[in-house]
Design a protein around this motif. Structure first.
Motif, PDB file in Angstrom:
ATOM      1  N   LEU A  70       0.824  -1.206   0.000  1.00  0.00           N
ATOM      2  CA  LEU A  70       0.000   0.000   0.000  1.00  0.00           C
ATOM      3  C   LEU A  70       0.859   1.257   0.000  1.00  0.00           C
ATOM      4  CD1 LEU A  70      -2.797   1.314   0.088  1.00  0.00           C
ATOM      5  CD2 LEU A  70      -2.674   1.181   2.599  1.00  0.00           C
ATOM      6  N   SER A  71       1.910   1.289   0.810  1.00  0.00           N
ATOM      7  CA  SER A  71       2.762   2.484   0.840  1.00  0.00           C
ATOM      8  C   SER A  71       3.433   2.703  -0.507  1.00  0.00           C
ATOM      9  CB  SER A  71       3.802   2.392   1.964  1.00  0.00           C
ATOM     10  OG  SER A  71       4.744   1.365   1.726  1.00  0.00           O
ATOM     11  N   ALA A  72       3.902   1.628  -1.134  1.00  0.00           N
ATOM     12  CA  ALA A  72       4.533   1.745  -2.454  1.00  0.00           C
ATOM     13  C   ALA A  72       3.511   2.191  -3.504  1.00  0.00           C
ATOM     14  CB  ALA A  72       5.171   0.424  -2.858  1.00  0.00           C
ATOM     15  N   PHE A  73       2.308   1.624  -3.440  1.00  0.00           N
ATOM     16  CA  PHE A  73       1.268   1.958  -4.410  1.00  0.00           C
ATOM     17  C   PHE A  73       0.848   3.423  -4.291  1.00  0.00           C
ATOM     18  CE2 PHE A  73      -3.153   2.330  -5.781  1.00  0.00           C
ATOM     19  CZ  PHE A  73      -3.087   1.761  -7.043  1.00  0.00           C
ATOM     20  N   PRO A 113      12.640   9.428 -17.037  1.00  0.00           N
ATOM     21  CA  PRO A 113      13.449   8.246 -16.707  1.00  0.00           C
ATOM     22  C   PRO A 113      13.362   7.828 -15.241  1.00  0.00           C
ATOM     23  CG  PRO A 113      14.864  10.136 -17.156  1.00  0.00           C
ATOM     24  CD  PRO A 113      13.458  10.538 -17.502  1.00  0.00           C
ATOM     25  N   ILE A 114      13.294   8.768 -14.327  1.00  0.00           N
ATOM     26  CA  ILE A 114      13.215   8.412 -12.908  1.00  0.00           C
ATOM     27  C   ILE A 114      11.909   7.688 -12.608  1.00  0.00           C
ATOM     28  CG2 ILE A 114      12.971   9.378 -10.577  1.00  0.00           C
ATOM     29  CD1 ILE A 114      15.103  11.489 -11.386  1.00  0.00           C
ATOM     30  N   SER A 115      10.813   8.169 -13.170  1.00  0.00           N
ATOM     31  CA  SER A 115       9.512   7.524 -12.944  1.00  0.00           C
ATOM     32  C   SER A 115       9.525   6.082 -13.427  1.00  0.00           C
ATOM     33  CB  SER A 115       8.399   8.295 -13.650  1.00  0.00           C
ATOM     34  OG  SER A 115       8.252   9.574 -13.114  1.00  0.00           O
ATOM     35  N   ILE A 116      10.054   5.871 -14.604  1.00  0.00           N
ATOM     36  CA  ILE A 116      10.106   4.518 -15.162  1.00  0.00           C
ATOM     37  C   ILE A 116      10.984   3.632 -14.280  1.00  0.00           C
ATOM     38  CG2 ILE A 116      10.835   3.112 -17.138  1.00  0.00           C
ATOM     39  CD1 ILE A 116       8.259   4.847 -17.596  1.00  0.00           C
ATOM     40  N   TRP A 117      12.151   4.140 -13.879  1.00  0.00           N
ATOM     41  CA  TRP A 117      13.068   3.332 -13.096  1.00  0.00           C
ATOM     42  C   TRP A 117      12.498   3.002 -11.712  1.00  0.00           C
ATOM     43  CZ3 TRP A 117      16.161  -0.189 -14.201  1.00  0.00           C
ATOM     44  CH2 TRP A 117      17.086  -0.672 -13.286  1.00  0.00           C
ATOM     45  N   VAL A 123       8.846  -3.303  -8.917  1.00  0.00           N
ATOM     46  CA  VAL A 123       8.565  -4.679  -9.345  1.00  0.00           C
ATOM     47  C   VAL A 123       9.729  -5.586  -8.976  1.00  0.00           C
ATOM     48  CG1 VAL A 123       8.182  -6.182 -11.347  1.00  0.00           C
ATOM     49  CG2 VAL A 123       7.006  -3.968 -11.201  1.00  0.00           C
ATOM     50  N   ARG A 124      10.934  -5.179  -9.311  1.00  0.00           N
ATOM     51  CA  ARG A 124      12.111  -6.014  -9.038  1.00  0.00           C
ATOM     52  C   ARG A 124      12.253  -6.346  -7.555  1.00  0.00           C
ATOM     53  NH1 ARG A 124      17.864  -3.534  -9.072  1.00  0.00           N
ATOM     54  NH2 ARG A 124      17.165  -3.204  -6.940  1.00  0.00           N
ATOM     55  N   ASP A 125      11.960  -5.369  -6.702  1.00  0.00           N
ATOM     56  CA  ASP A 125      12.129  -5.565  -5.264  1.00  0.00           C
ATOM     57  C   ASP A 125      10.884  -6.147  -4.590  1.00  0.00           C
ATOM     58  OD1 ASP A 125      14.632  -4.542  -5.679  1.00  0.00           O
ATOM     59  OD2 ASP A 125      14.277  -2.638  -4.676  1.00  0.00           O
ATOM     60  N   GLY A 126       9.884  -6.499  -5.374  1.00  0.00           N
ATOM     61  CA  GLY A 126       8.703  -7.165  -4.838  1.00  0.00           C
ATOM     62  C   GLY A 126       7.731  -6.260  -4.099  1.00  0.00           C
ATOM     63  N   ARG A 127       7.863  -4.956  -4.280  1.00  0.00           N
ATOM     64  CA  ARG A 127       6.935  -4.042  -3.603  1.00  0.00           C
ATOM     65  C   ARG A 127       5.607  -3.960  -4.340  1.00  0.00           C
ATOM     66  NH1 ARG A 127       9.104  -0.401   0.156  1.00  0.00           N
ATOM     67  NH2 ARG A 127       6.938   0.148   0.533  1.00  0.00           N
ATOM     68  N   LEU A 128       5.653  -4.087  -5.663  1.00  0.00           N
ATOM     69  CA  LEU A 128       4.436  -4.071  -6.477  1.00  0.00           C
ATOM     70  C   LEU A 128       4.594  -5.046  -7.634  1.00  0.00           C
ATOM     71  CD1 LEU A 128       3.739  -0.222  -6.752  1.00  0.00           C
ATOM     72  CD2 LEU A 128       2.456  -1.866  -5.393  1.00  0.00           C
ATOM     73  N   SER A 129       3.490  -5.531  -8.128  1.00  0.00           N
ATOM     74  CA  SER A 129       3.497  -6.331  -9.356  1.00  0.00           C
ATOM     75  C   SER A 129       3.494  -5.359 -10.537  1.00  0.00           C
ATOM     76  CB  SER A 129       2.239  -7.198  -9.409  1.00  0.00           C
ATOM     77  OG  SER A 129       1.090  -6.364  -9.540  1.00  0.00           O
ATOM     78  N   PRO A 130       3.758  -5.857 -11.743  1.00  0.00           N
ATOM     79  CA  PRO A 130       3.632  -4.967 -12.907  1.00  0.00           C
ATOM     80  C   PRO A 130       2.238  -4.331 -12.994  1.00  0.00           C
ATOM     81  CG  PRO A 130       4.815  -6.943 -13.532  1.00  0.00           C
ATOM     82  CD  PRO A 130       4.307  -7.171 -12.125  1.00  0.00           C
ATOM     83  N   ALA A 131       1.200  -5.109 -12.695  1.00  0.00           N
ATOM     84  CA  ALA A 131      -0.161  -4.558 -12.713  1.00  0.00           C
ATOM     85  C   ALA A 131      -0.321  -3.484 -11.638  1.00  0.00           C
ATOM     86  CB  ALA A 131      -1.191  -5.664 -12.511  1.00  0.00           C
ATOM     87  N   VAL A 133       2.039  -1.459 -10.534  1.00  0.00           N
ATOM     88  CA  VAL A 133       2.718  -0.252 -11.027  1.00  0.00           C
ATOM     89  C   VAL A 133       1.828   0.449 -12.055  1.00  0.00           C
ATOM     90  CG1 VAL A 133       4.681   0.614 -12.370  1.00  0.00           C
ATOM     91  CG2 VAL A 133       5.056  -1.046 -10.524  1.00  0.00           C
ATOM     92  N   LEU A 134       1.267  -0.313 -12.987  1.00  0.00           N
ATOM     93  CA  LEU A 134       0.377   0.290 -13.987  1.00  0.00           C
ATOM     94  C   LEU A 134      -0.849   0.910 -13.324  1.00  0.00           C
ATOM     95  CD1 LEU A 134       0.587  -2.307 -16.888  1.00  0.00           C
ATOM     96  CD2 LEU A 134       1.685  -0.048 -16.749  1.00  0.00           C
ATOM     97  N   GLY A 135      -1.391   0.241 -12.310  1.00  0.00           N
ATOM     98  CA  GLY A 135      -2.528   0.794 -11.576  1.00  0.00           C
ATOM     99  C   GLY A 135      -2.161   2.089 -10.872  1.00  0.00           C
ATOM    100  N   ALA A 136      -0.985   2.117 -10.247  1.00  0.00           N
ATOM    101  CA  ALA A 136      -0.533   3.341  -9.575  1.00  0.00           C
ATOM    102  C   ALA A 136      -0.357   4.472 -10.585  1.00  0.00           C
ATOM    103  CB  ALA A 136       0.774   3.076  -8.824  1.00  0.00           C
ATOM    104  N   PHE A 137       0.210   4.157 -11.737  1.00  0.00           N
ATOM    105  CA  PHE A 137       0.371   5.175 -12.779  1.00  0.00           C
ATOM    106  C   PHE A 137      -0.996   5.638 -13.295  1.00  0.00           C
ATOM    107  CE2 PHE A 137       4.757   4.514 -12.524  1.00  0.00           C
ATOM    108  CZ  PHE A 137       5.445   5.342 -13.393  1.00  0.00           C
ATOM    109  N   GLY A 138      -1.958   4.726 -13.355  1.00  0.00           N
ATOM    110  CA  GLY A 138      -3.319   5.107 -13.753  1.00  0.00           C
ATOM    111  C   GLY A 138      -3.948   6.062 -12.753  1.00  0.00           C
ATOM    112  N   ILE A 139      -3.766   5.774 -11.465  1.00  0.00           N
ATOM    113  CA  ILE A 139      -4.251   6.684 -10.416  1.00  0.00           C
ATOM    114  C   ILE A 139      -3.552   8.034 -10.553  1.00  0.00           C
ATOM    115  CG2 ILE A 139      -4.254   7.097  -7.909  1.00  0.00           C
ATOM    116  CD1 ILE A 139      -6.284   4.966  -8.766  1.00  0.00           C
ATOM    117  N   GLY A 140      -2.241   7.993 -10.808  1.00  0.00           N
ATOM    118  CA  GLY A 140      -1.475   9.231 -10.996  1.00  0.00           C
ATOM    119  C   GLY A 140      -2.004  10.068 -12.147  1.00  0.00           C
ATOM    120  N   ALA A 141      -2.417   9.412 -13.233  1.00  0.00           N
ATOM    121  CA  ALA A 141      -2.986  10.143 -14.372  1.00  0.00           C
ATOM    122  C   ALA A 141      -4.273  10.842 -13.959  1.00  0.00           C
ATOM    123  CB  ALA A 141      -3.251   9.181 -15.536  1.00  0.00           C
ATOM    124  N   CYS A 142      -5.105  10.144 -13.202  1.00  0.00           N
ATOM    125  CA  CYS A 142      -6.367  10.752 -12.732  1.00  0.00           C
ATOM    126  C   CYS A 142      -6.099  11.932 -11.810  1.00  0.00           C
ATOM    127  CB  CYS A 142      -7.228   9.705 -12.027  1.00  0.00           C
ATOM    128  SG  CYS A 142      -7.825   8.399 -13.121  1.00  0.00           S
TER     129      CYS A 142
END
Length: 158
Positions: A70-73, A113-117, A123-131, A133-142
């Motif tokens: 949740l904190s990562a998301f 580049p920082i946002s993508i990284w 994802v690499r560190d297991g804090r979020l799944s790819p989905a 991350v995409l969901g968080a970016f979707g919330i960010g767009a809103c």
């Protein structure tokens, strides 16, 4: 030792601080008023960005000290709105106005580049799944669309 999500996420508020300096120094509020027919004052710009930075620093602290998804998301949702989607905003307004949108340099060189990284590291560190991350970016767009709609054309801070 590879860079970890919990450490690298601090690049986002650092980039945001540099971006605010670029925007303010290059006259972003006046540019928005002239080219995008917005209503933005320098005090409103500074107040908005101080509030957004306080939120980002709070979420950064939570995400860097904790291990919850949740904190990562929530961090990535807020930060992507302020960085990744702000990059898209500056790129689009530059094209629409056929004029440099103050903030485009830091948005292009840092935000994108920082946002993508940070998303990759989450994802690499297991804090979020790819989905996630995409969901968080979707919330960010809103969040970004609401901030643009409300802050630039509907609710005005003197």
């Amino acid at each position: 030792m590879p860079m970890r999500f919990e450490r690298f996420l601090w690049a986002m508020p650092a980039a945001y601080a540099l971006h605010i300096c670029e925007e303010y120094g290059a006259g972003f509020p006046a540019w928005m008023n002239q080219h995008m027919h917005a209503s933005m004052t320098n005090p409103a710009f500074l107040l908005n960005n101080a509030l957004f930075m306080a939120i980002m620093l709070s979420l950064s602290t939570w995400a860097s000290l904790g291990t919850s998804r949740l904190s990562a998301f929530l961090f990535l949702g807020w930060a992507s709105g302020n960085l990744f989607w702000n990059f898209i905003f500056h790129l689009a307004t530059t094209l629409i106005a056929d004029s440099y949108s103050p903030g485009l340099v830091t948005a292009s060189l840092l935000y994108y580049p920082i946002s993508i990284w940070v998303g990759v590291l989450a994802v690499r560190d297991g804090r979020l799944s790819p989905a996630g991350v995409l969901g968080a970016f979707g919330i960010g767009a809103c969040v970004m669309m609401f901030v643009i709609w409300a802050g630039l054309w509907h609710f005005h801070i003197p």
